[in-house]
Design a protein around this motif. Structure first.
Motif, PDB file in Angstrom:
ATOM      1  N   PRO A 103      34.055  63.433   8.303  1.00  0.00           N
ATOM      2  CA  PRO A 103      32.624  63.314   8.628  1.00  0.00           C
ATOM      3  C   PRO A 103      31.919  64.668   8.635  1.00  0.00           C
ATOM      4  O   PRO A 103      32.554  65.718   8.783  1.00  0.00           O
ATOM      5  N   SER A 136      25.564  61.219   1.633  1.00  0.00           N
ATOM      6  CA  SER A 136      25.053  61.030   2.998  1.00  0.00           C
ATOM      7  C   SER A 136      24.683  62.383   3.600  1.00  0.00           C
ATOM      8  O   SER A 136      25.351  63.383   3.352  1.00  0.00           O
ATOM      9  N   GLU A 164      25.711  57.710   6.725  1.00  0.00           N
ATOM     10  CA  GLU A 164      27.103  58.146   6.803  1.00  0.00           C
ATOM     11  C   GLU A 164      28.011  57.070   7.386  1.00  0.00           C
ATOM     12  O   GLU A 164      29.203  57.001   7.060  1.00  0.00           O
ATOM     13  N   SER A 165      27.462  56.181   8.192  1.00  0.00           N
ATOM     14  CA  SER A 165      28.269  55.095   8.770  1.00  0.00           C
ATOM     15  C   SER A 165      28.826  54.156   7.713  1.00  0.00           C
ATOM     16  O   SER A 165      29.770  53.410   7.973  1.00  0.00           O
ATOM     17  N   GLN A 166      28.257  54.189   6.499  1.00  0.00           N
ATOM     18  CA  GLN A 166      28.729  53.326   5.415  1.00  0.00           C
ATOM     19  C   GLN A 166      29.686  54.048   4.451  1.00  0.00           C
ATOM     20  O   GLN A 166      30.144  53.454   3.476  1.00  0.00           O
ATOM     21  N   ARG A 266      38.922  55.387   7.759  1.00  0.00           N
ATOM     22  CA  ARG A 266      38.579  55.663   9.165  1.00  0.00           C
ATOM     23  C   ARG A 266      39.698  56.442   9.849  1.00  0.00           C
ATOM     24  O   ARG A 266      39.428  57.350  10.650  1.00  0.00           O
TER      25      ARG A 266
END
Length: 272
Positions: A103, A136, A164-166, A266
């Protein structure tokens, strides 16, 4: 050529994808004199310098000199690279990460406060200018930073902005996506051999079918169900094949496979 192209761009850890980006930028109008590369091995750095006319520099020099840094090292090498860069990188430089699963907060925590970070998940068709690059923004990246990242990655294919969550979902579908099609072609080639075709002929038939189907999906505007129905005549060969695919749970297997890829993305993001 836009004003952004007059800035210096450095590609750090220049492997195949990094070199594809470099080549795409040069074709898009960037001057080789404004492009820098770093590579772990000196002979690789010299190869890039000779082939593209760009300057090969150290990571520290790239951090001091470039306006935009594109980090294409492996995810497991990113932490040590950021530690090396942090002492030399001013907060007004744009950092673009091409590392799967990491991230933007990971970069922001290790670099100067306020450093703009853009996260990009591209895929290997960048090597033939048919990439899908998913972009993102980090918490300090502006519209101009996103546009600059798009300008770079449009040189090797298409770009799509997502929150960014996708990104983990995009990694499962697009980043890993080419492998699923290669797997399908491999299986269909084996089926062709079972049905009595030589491997090379089975391969050619399937690859051209794949290219034709992809172009129709892209250019026709039709839903894939409609395109499939156009091939599927009553009591014909195609519907018998589709019945077997459904009987063996191929649709459910694909959904489960993509969920597994998303979950692994993740896990990588959390460092496990």
């Amino acid at each position: 050529m836009s004003d952004t192209m007059a800035h210096k761009v450095a590609v750090l850890g220049t492997g195949k994808i990094g070199e594809a980006l470099l080549s795409g930028m040069i074709r898009g109008g960037w001057a080789p004199a404004d492009l820098l590369v770093t590579a772990r091995r000196p002979e690789r750095a010299e190869e890039l310098r000779t082939r593209h006319g760009v300057a090969a520099v150290s990571n520290a020099e790239a951090a001091k000199t470039a306006d935009t840094l594109i980090l294409t090292v492996k995810p497991q090498d990113m932490d040590s690279l950021l530690r090396e860069l942090a002492a030399h990188l001013p907060a007004d430089r744009l950092v673009i990460s091409g590392a799967a699963g990491i991230p933007t907060a990971f970069f922001e925590d290790r670099l100067a406060a306020g450093t703009p970070v853009v996260r990009v998940m591209t895929n290997t068709p960048a090597l033939v200018d048919e990439a899908m690059s998913v972009i993102s923004a980090g918490s300090h990246a502006t519209e101009a930073h996103l546009a600059h990242a798009e300008e770079i990655f449009n040189g090797v294919g298409k770009t799509l902005r997502v929150p960014e969550s996708q990104q983990d979902a995009a990694t499962a579908l697009s980043g890993s996506g080419p492998a699923y099609f290669y797997f399908l072609v491999e299986a269909m080639t084996d089926a062709g051999i079972l049905l009595g075709l030589p491997r090379d002929k089975a391969h050619d038939l399937i690859v051209q079918a794949a290219i034709g189907a992809a172009v129709m999906l892209r250019d026709s505007g039709e839903h894939p169900v409609k395109l499939r129905e156009n091939v599927t005549s009553p009591a014909g060969t195609t519907i018998n094949a589709i019945r077997e695919l459904e009987k063996h749970g191929v649709r459910a297997a694909l959904i489960a496979a993509l969920e597994a890829a998303r979950d692994r993305s993740r896990e990588l993001a959390s460092g496990t």
